[in-house]
Design an enzyme around this catalytic site. Structure first.
Site, mmCIF file in Angstrom:
data_model
loop_
_atom_site.group_PDB
_atom_site.id
_atom_site.type_symbol
_atom_site.label_atom_id
_atom_site.label_comp_id
_atom_site.label_asym_id
_atom_site.label_seq_id
_atom_site.Cartn_x
_atom_site.Cartn_y
_atom_site.Cartn_z
ATOM 1 C CG HIS A 1 -11.188 11.898 -4.678
ATOM 2 N ND1 HIS A 1 -12.262 11.234 -4.475
ATOM 3 C CD2 HIS A 1 -9.945 11.270 -5.125
ATOM 4 C CE1 HIS A 1 -11.801 9.799 -5.078
ATOM 5 N NE2 HIS A 1 -10.540 10.068 -5.413
ATOM 6 C CG ASP B 1 -8.778 7.222 -10.212
ATOM 7 O OD1 ASP B 1 -10.124 6.671 -10.105
ATOM 8 O OD2 ASP B 1 -8.377 8.276 -10.049
ATOM 9 C CE1 TYR C 1 -18.232 11.969 -7.241
ATOM 10 C CE2 TYR C 1 -18.686 12.119 -4.868
ATOM 11 C CZ TYR C 1 -18.127 11.576 -5.955
ATOM 12 O OH TYR C 1 -17.265 10.281 -5.954
HETATM 13 N N1 LIG Z 1 0.538 4.690 -6.671
HETATM 14 C C1 LIG Z 1 -0.606 4.495 -6.709
HETATM 15 N N2 LIG Z 1 -1.126 5.687 -7.360
HETATM 16 C C2 LIG Z 1 -2.740 5.859 -7.244
HETATM 17 C C3 LIG Z 1 -3.668 4.869 -6.527
HETATM 18 C C4 LIG Z 1 -2.996 3.921 -6.021
HETATM 19 O O1 LIG Z 1 -3.539 3.010 -5.532
HETATM 20 N N3 LIG Z 1 -1.519 3.810 -6.002
HETATM 21 N N4 LIG Z 1 -4.922 5.134 -6.462
HETATM 22 C C5 LIG Z 1 -5.622 5.838 -7.538
HETATM 23 C C6 LIG Z 1 -6.670 6.472 -7.208
HETATM 24 S S1 LIG Z 1 -8.030 5.357 -6.681
HETATM 25 C C7 LIG Z 1 -7.136 7.717 -7.126
HETATM 26 S S2 LIG Z 1 -8.562 8.007 -6.848
HETATM 27 C C8 LIG Z 1 -6.299 8.981 -7.475
HETATM 28 C C9 LIG Z 1 -6.568 10.007 -6.766
HETATM 29 O O2 LIG Z 1 -5.659 10.999 -7.463
HETATM 30 P P1 LIG Z 1 -5.865 12.738 -7.453
HETATM 31 O O3 LIG Z 1 -7.308 12.755 -8.409
HETATM 32 O O4 LIG Z 1 -4.671 13.159 -8.488
HETATM 33 O O5 LIG Z 1 -5.978 13.145 -6.159
HETATM 34 P P2 LIG Z 1 -7.097 14.180 -5.508
HETATM 35 O O6 LIG Z 1 -6.158 14.280 -4.029
HETATM 36 O O7 LIG Z 1 -8.153 13.689 -5.437
HETATM 37 O O8 LIG Z 1 -6.551 15.453 -6.022
HETATM 38 C C10 LIG Z 1 -7.386 16.708 -5.832
HETATM 39 C C11 LIG Z 1 -7.065 18.020 -6.291
HETATM 40 O O9 LIG Z 1 -8.097 18.915 -6.421
HETATM 41 C C12 LIG Z 1 -8.001 20.078 -5.776
HETATM 42 N N5 LIG Z 1 -9.329 20.365 -5.213
HETATM 43 C C13 LIG Z 1 -9.935 19.858 -4.291
HETATM 44 N N6 LIG Z 1 -11.154 20.611 -4.091
HETATM 45 C C14 LIG Z 1 -10.997 21.665 -4.842
HETATM 46 C C15 LIG Z 1 -11.829 22.794 -5.099
HETATM 47 O O10 LIG Z 1 -12.931 23.028 -4.416
HETATM 48 N N7 LIG Z 1 -11.678 23.474 -6.040
HETATM 49 C C16 LIG Z 1 -10.462 23.294 -6.852
HETATM 50 N N8 LIG Z 1 -10.183 24.273 -7.684
HETATM 51 N N9 LIG Z 1 -9.589 22.330 -6.806
HETATM 52 C C17 LIG Z 1 -9.920 21.417 -5.732
HETATM 53 C C18 LIG Z 1 -7.074 19.600 -4.567
HETATM 54 O O11 LIG Z 1 -6.294 20.509 -3.947
HETATM 55 C C19 LIG Z 1 -6.026 18.641 -5.362
HETATM 56 O O12 LIG Z 1 -5.162 19.810 -6.141
HETATM 57 O O13 LIG Z 1 -4.944 8.381 -7.226
HETATM 58 C C20 LIG Z 1 -4.738 7.206 -7.944
HETATM 59 N N10 LIG Z 1 -3.281 6.911 -7.898
HETATM 60 N N1 LIG Z 2 -7.449 7.252 4.319
HETATM 61 C C1 LIG Z 2 -7.811 7.090 2.907
HETATM 62 N N2 LIG Z 2 -9.061 6.717 2.481
HETATM 63 C C2 LIG Z 2 -9.178 6.666 1.157
HETATM 64 C C3 LIG Z 2 -8.200 7.108 0.318
HETATM 65 C C4 LIG Z 2 -7.534 8.001 0.845
HETATM 66 O O1 LIG Z 2 -6.538 8.391 0.000
HETATM 67 N N3 LIG Z 2 -6.990 7.726 2.060
HETATM 68 N N4 LIG Z 2 -8.720 7.113 -1.154
HETATM 69 C C5 LIG Z 2 -10.127 6.429 -1.400
HETATM 70 C C6 LIG Z 2 -10.358 6.111 -2.756
HETATM 71 S S1 LIG Z 2 -10.251 7.234 -4.047
HETATM 72 C C7 LIG Z 2 -10.133 4.740 -3.275
HETATM 73 S S2 LIG Z 2 -10.246 4.353 -4.709
HETATM 74 C C8 LIG Z 2 -10.244 3.721 -2.030
HETATM 75 C C9 LIG Z 2 -9.441 2.727 -2.523
HETATM 76 O O2 LIG Z 2 -9.380 1.672 -1.600
HETATM 77 P P1 LIG Z 2 -8.515 0.269 -1.991
HETATM 78 O O3 LIG Z 2 -8.302 0.023 -3.189
HETATM 79 O O4 LIG Z 2 -9.037 -0.754 -1.287
HETATM 80 O O5 LIG Z 2 -7.080 0.830 -1.266
HETATM 81 P P2 LIG Z 2 -5.362 0.310 -1.338
HETATM 82 O O6 LIG Z 2 -4.799 1.487 -0.332
HETATM 83 O O7 LIG Z 2 -5.192 0.514 -2.901
HETATM 84 O O8 LIG Z 2 -5.416 -0.945 -1.033
HETATM 85 C C10 LIG Z 2 -5.798 -1.703 -0.074
HETATM 86 C C11 LIG Z 2 -4.821 -2.685 0.524
HETATM 87 O O9 LIG Z 2 -4.311 -3.336 -0.397
HETATM 88 C C12 LIG Z 2 -2.987 -3.946 -0.409
HETATM 89 N N5 LIG Z 2 -2.522 -4.259 -1.624
HETATM 90 C C13 LIG Z 2 -1.868 -3.233 -2.591
HETATM 91 N N6 LIG Z 2 -1.645 -4.089 -3.616
HETATM 92 C C14 LIG Z 2 -1.692 -5.474 -3.439
HETATM 93 C C15 LIG Z 2 -1.526 -6.673 -4.069
HETATM 94 O O10 LIG Z 2 -1.024 -6.536 -5.278
HETATM 95 N N7 LIG Z 2 -1.973 -7.777 -3.629
HETATM 96 C C16 LIG Z 2 -2.591 -7.897 -2.338
HETATM 97 N N8 LIG Z 2 -2.925 -8.916 -1.667
HETATM 98 N N9 LIG Z 2 -2.857 -6.420 -1.673
HETATM 99 C C17 LIG Z 2 -2.467 -5.226 -2.167
HETATM 100 C C18 LIG Z 2 -2.409 -2.654 0.284
HETATM 101 O O11 LIG Z 2 -1.375 -3.016 1.173
HETATM 102 C C19 LIG Z 2 -3.588 -1.910 1.059
HETATM 103 O O12 LIG Z 2 -3.482 -2.375 2.318
HETATM 104 O O13 LIG Z 2 -10.037 4.399 -0.766
HETATM 105 C C20 LIG Z 2 -10.666 5.458 -0.352
HETATM 106 N N10 LIG Z 2 -10.317 5.789 0.987
HETATM 107 MO MO LIG Z 3 -9.888 6.367 -6.186
#
Ligand SMILES: Nc1nc2c(c(=O)[nH]1)N[C@H]1C(S)=C(S)[C@@H](COP(=O)(O)OP(=O)(O)OC[C@H]3O[C@@H](n4cnc5c(=O)[nH]c(N)nc54)[C@H](O)[C@@H]3O)O[C@H]1N2
Ligand SMILES: Nc1nc2c(c(=O)[nH]1)N[C@H]1C(S)=C(S)[C@@H](COP(=O)(O)OP(=O)(O)OC[C@H]3O[C@@H](n4cnc5c(=O)[nH]c(N)nc54)[C@H](O)[C@@H]3O)O[C@H]1N2
Ligand SMILES: [Mo]
Length: 838
Positions: free
Chosen positions: A134, A164, A394
């Site tokens: 992001h 992811d 985007y």
């Molecule tokens: N345990 C666990 N891990 C997960 C997940 C989970 O459910 N559980 N979910 C996964 C999911 S769905 C996602 S999307 C990922 C997200 O994980 P990441 O992609 O690692 O997280 P972001 O916060 O999107 O990272 C944004 C980075 O880009 C930089 N950045 C933002 N804007 C700019 C800019 O304008 N210029 C530059 N140069 N840098 C910038 C920010 O400062 C930061 O360092 O995490 C995954 N990891």
């Molecule tokens: N505030 C906030 N909003 C976001 C984001 C963020 O970082 N912060 N990230 C954004 C991004 S990149 C994405 S991909 C979406 C992701 O959105 P989701 O994938 O829907 O989000 P999660 O938080 O991974 O999961 C949602 C719920 O699932 C439950 N859960 C996790 N594992 C399990 C399991 O094995 N079984 C069951 N039954 N439940 C489970 C968690 O407790 C949580 O309450 O959210 C987006 N919105």
């Molecule tokens: Mo995501």
């Protein structure tokens, strides 16, 4: 100088920015003229539903001014003190050594000469680089723009992102109902109206929309769920955590043991089959393979009927609860809400998460998916929304933009070698690595079957790492590996370009300060992703395109990403090629001209006023998602990426058969004998769950969903206010700790009390957190959010040291969903927890 008000847009809503004497004094949700709003109205049950004329941004947006001026901003170009490009490089000290300020000239000279040196010595494939998932908002400066354009121009080895967000849906559900062009999510059109008019119950299975907020669409959909609640629509939550939506909406909470959701789903199918509670006509006409699925559910193929009693053994959820849920689900018009976008949900990021996601589709197929009130819908998209006016988002370089003059990610990269994000550390430390799948496989199902191996014949291993962003200690898996990778001499040069100090920043040799979206010019539509999440701004009550005006000069010595790459390109003698002769303002104008926005507003007015709201037409006609399919009609929804739309196959889904597939034809064609992603979905015991050998030593399951008060690593650590919100961080002894929530029974067994500093650990590492003892977590589960931006090992630079910052992904496995499905699996993670006396 008086006050000036600028417009801008964040990743969770548009803002008005007040500037005085070159300083931002205030930010608030964009103040638009009342006459610009023309709210839609939905009629349901004799009532009219219409949104208020305002933008409900996500809470963290209110802290954006603090984040802008954060102490954690990268202010100047920096060089690691013991890095000498002409002498000792000391890669082993990455993460350990301090930094010294250097001039931009020196920094750009080092980076450009390293690019030249590495290219000359090894070829351009020795350069790699990657962004995080992001980025700050705005399409001109977005990571898909300048970063990709610069790297493609060099001919680098790209690192393919694992999908992811979508994992189990992408690798699994696409093989059940197509929608690979949405990475496994169903189309969202007009689902709000459908739910208000028809739904009687919503099953939120691994979904907390009050927290995840339609990804980018702020709080706008919170009101919709309030309406549904007031209408008496029942809500059921299946989640090991009593999540925030459950807390606001009330309703039934069912908390299965992690890794057993598929078993519960099978038992629901069992009840429907044995009690004759499914839509037989739909199954006959709209699906294939049911005759292969049914015997498995009944236990005729493996001697194990998938009864609620059996599922109780696995999941810990009482058989009578599963049975009651199944009966009620079938008796009522029920929406299935399997994650933030209908799909997604943490349950899809698990061992064999494909099977759960496939079952979500197949359960709804048994209830007539697409019929009124029987949808797959996240409750976060699908408001009445204009789809005639195209404005690029985007992810659109893959779409319509690609063929237009504003493809700012071009030229096409000539290097064929690829890396896979989740295995990047292994690829560097321990090559070769191989995998199936071309990253986001949005073009076809077959893309998932492409085999890759790194290193690729004829190309060099990577030597130069251009990291853009630096969040992965908090977000990838088994992340100590990243520290080991950074400290390897195989990476001869590492540069990091970010706005704030993040968990990886101090592992680079050179650090370059980028500026935020408030310090440069851009343009962007709120909530719009384009590409594989087309029409995502239907999660907002109003479509609004914002001219993201530069509000202040870049702070300290930061520069826009575009300018940084322009300066590097200049040193490489390729400035014209990189910029195409355009400034950032020229690109904005080009995007505007390529779009349809000119039909609503002139460029001059847009540029000056700063925004344009796109209302729906008076004769707006709703086209509910998949209604066409349920009724055997041609697709009438406006998804431009549906490849069959408008063809002779317009009545079909994107699967091989065009129907919903209980037995997948695509998997049969490529992996007919894959026991881990079988042709017919199965419940498979998790490779890291309560049946594993490891469970004897680590008997707690880590649940790491998305953080409520930040957007992944955005805002955490960079916004001091957030440390005052105990849901986010807990202050103790002058330190802001990451919370870990546990059930009173598990706490008592370990003599842990709220506020104690605890160590979460397994063989992969240790993370220190502040304990919160709460009934909101199921027994046997530790809830701690993913995405800490703070990596703070007790011994700096030591990959084995406990982390105080809260990067719980140090603990999560780097094993993939299954052999041929290379998705991430953070929610299959066994740990132990103890009071930290250190
Ligand atoms: N345990 C666990 N891990 C997960 C997940 C989970 O459910 N559980 N979910 C996964 C999911 S769905 C996602 S999307 C990922 C997200 O994980 P990441 O992609 O690692 O997280 P972001 O916060 O999107 O990272 C944004 C980075 O880009 C930089 N950045 C933002 N804007 C700019 C800019 O304008 N210029 C530059 N140069 N840098 C910038 C920010 O400062 C930061 O360092 O995490 C995954 N990891
Ligand atoms: N505030 C906030 N909003 C976001 C984001 C963020 O970082 N912060 N990230 C954004 C991004 S990149 C994405 S991909 C979406 C992701 O959105 P989701 O994938 O829907 O989000 P999660 O938080 O991974 O999961 C949602 C719920 O699932 C439950 N859960 C996790 N594992 C399990 C399991 O094995 N079984 C069951 N039954 N439940 C489970 C968690 O407790 C949580 O309450 O959210 C987006 N919105
Ligand atoms: Mo995501």
């Amino acid at each position: 100088m008086g006050e000036r008000v600028f417009t801008n847009c964040t990743n969770a809503g548009p803002v008005s920015v007040y500037v005085k004497d070159g300083k931002v004094t205030r930010m608030r949700p964009l103040v638009a003229e009342e006459g610009d709003f023309k709210p839609w109205t939905i009629e349901a049950g004799g009532k009219k539903y219409s949104p208020p004329k305002k933008f409900a941004v996500a809470p963290y947006v209110h802290a954006d001014r603090r984040r802008l001026y954060s102490d954690e901003r990268i202010r100047y170009p920096m060089k690691r003190v013991d890095f000498d490009p002409n002498g000792e490089r000391n890669p082993q000290n990455r993460g350990k050594s301090p930094y010294q300020r250097i001039s931009w000239d020196e920094a750009l000279d080092i980076v450009s000469s390293e690019i030249k040196r590495v290219t000359e010595k090894y070829g351009s494939s020795a350069i790699t680089g990657l962004t995080s998932s992001h980025h700050n908002w705005g399409i001109v400066g977005y990571k898909m723009g300048p970063f990709a354009r610069f790297m493609n121009m060099l001919g680098y080895t790209p690192v393919l992102d694992n999908p992811d967000s979508w994992e189990g849906w992408h690798w699994g559900a696409t093989h059940s109902y197509g929608f690979y062009w949405r990475l496994g999510m169903p189309e969202p059109y007009d689902m709000l109206e459908d739910a208000l008019q028809n739904a009687e119950m919503i099953v939120l299975w691994s979904n907390d929309p009050d927290t995840t907020r339609g990804t980018y669409t702020g709080q706008d959909s919170a009101l919709w769920r309030q309406w549904l609640k007031e209408k008496g629509v029942e809500m059921v939550f299946i989640d090991p955590f009593h999540n925030f939506t459950a807390a606001v909406m009330e309703g039934k909470w069912i908390a299965p043991r992690m890794g057993t959701d598929t078993a519960m789903a099978m038992a629901i199918a069992y009840v429907w089959i044995t009690e004759d509670l499914y839509d037989k006509e739909y199954v006959k006409d709209r699906t294939i393979g049911f005759e292969e699925f049914k015997p498995y559910v009944l236990g005729e193929t493996d001697g194990l009927p998938k009864t609620p009693e059996w599922a109780e053994q696995e999941s810990g959820v009482k058989a009578r609860v599963i049975r009651a849920l199944a009966r009620e689900w079938a008796a009522k018009r029920t929406v299935l809400s399997g994650g933030a976008r209908g799909g997604e949900g943490g349950a899809c990021r698990t061992a064999f998460g494909t099977e759960w996601a496939r079952m979500m589709v197949l359960l709804q197929a048994m209830q007539g998916l697409g019929k009124p009130g029987r949808s797959i819908w996240g409750t976060t998209m699908g408001a009445p929304s204009d789809t005639k006016t195209w404005f690029p988002a985007y992810a659109d370089p893959q779409g319509r933009v690609a063929t237009s003059s504003v493809a700012n990610h071009l030229p096409v990269n000539q290097t064929k070698q690829r890396l896979w994000r989740l295995t990047l550390p292994d690829a560097v430390l321990n090559p070769p690595v191989s995998w199936y799948g071309e990253g986001f496989c949005g073009q076809s199902l077959e893309q998932q079957f492409t085999h890759f191996e790194y290193p690729m014949e004829g190309y060099s291993e990577v030597k130069l790492f251009y990291r853009y962003g630096g969040s992965f200690m908090g977000t990838m898996s088994d992340t100590s590996k990243w520290v080991r990778m950074y400290q390897s001499p195989k990476l001869e040069f590492v540069v990091n370009q970010d706005i704030w100090y993040n968990s990886e920043t101090r592992m680079a040799d050179i650090i370059l300060p980028a500026c935020s979206n408030f310090e440069r010019d851009d343009v962007g539509e709120w909530g719009a992703c384009g590409g594989y999440t087309c029409h995502a701004s239907s999660g907002c009550n109003f479509r609004i395109v914002v001219r993201q005006q530069k509000c202040i000069e870049p702070l300290w010595e930061s520069k826009s990403d575009y300018e940084i790459f322009t300066l590097l390109a200049e040193r490489l003698g390729r400035k014209e090629e990189f910029t195409d002769g355009k400034t950032e303002m020229d690109w904005i104008r080009a995007f505007f001209d390529a779009s349809d926005l000119g039909e609503h507003i002139s460029w001059e007015e847009f540029d000056q006023k700063g925004y344009c709201i796109i209302n729906i037409d008076d004769d707006y006609k709703s086209t509910p998602s998949l209604r066409w399919f349920a009724e055997g009609r041609e697709c009438d929804t406006p998804d431009p990426n549906n490849p069959k739309r408008g063809t002779i196959k317009a009545k079909e889904l994107g699967t091989y058969s065009g129907k919903i597939e209980f037995a997948s034809e695509s998997l049969k064609s490529k992996f007919p004998d894959d026991e881990e992603r079988p042709v017919v979905p199965r419940y498979i015991e998790s490779w890291e769950g309560h049946h594993s050998e490891l469970y004897k030593r680590y008997s707690l399951q880590l649940l790491s969903p998305h953080p409520r008060f930040t957007f992944h690593c955005h805002y955490d650590k960079h916004t001091d206010w957030l440390d005052d919100i105990p849901t986010h961080r807990i202050k103790k002894d002058g330190y802001a700790w990451w919370p870990a929530r546990l059930n009173p029974a598990d706490a008592a067994a370990r003599n842990i009390q709220t506020g104690d500093i605890v160590r979460l650990y397994n063989d992969r590492g240790s993370v220190l957190c502040a304990a919160v003892v709460t009934q909101r977590v199921r027994v046997g589960v530790i809830h701690s959010y993913a995405s800490s931006a703070k990596y703070d090992p007790l011994i700096p630079g030591d990959a084995d040291s406990p982390d105080k910052g809260g990067c719980v992904n140090i603990l999560t496995p780097s094993r993939m969903v299954s052999r041929n499905a290379p998705g991430m699996t953070p929610n299959s993670c066994l740990i132990e927890i103890e009071k930290w006396e250190g």
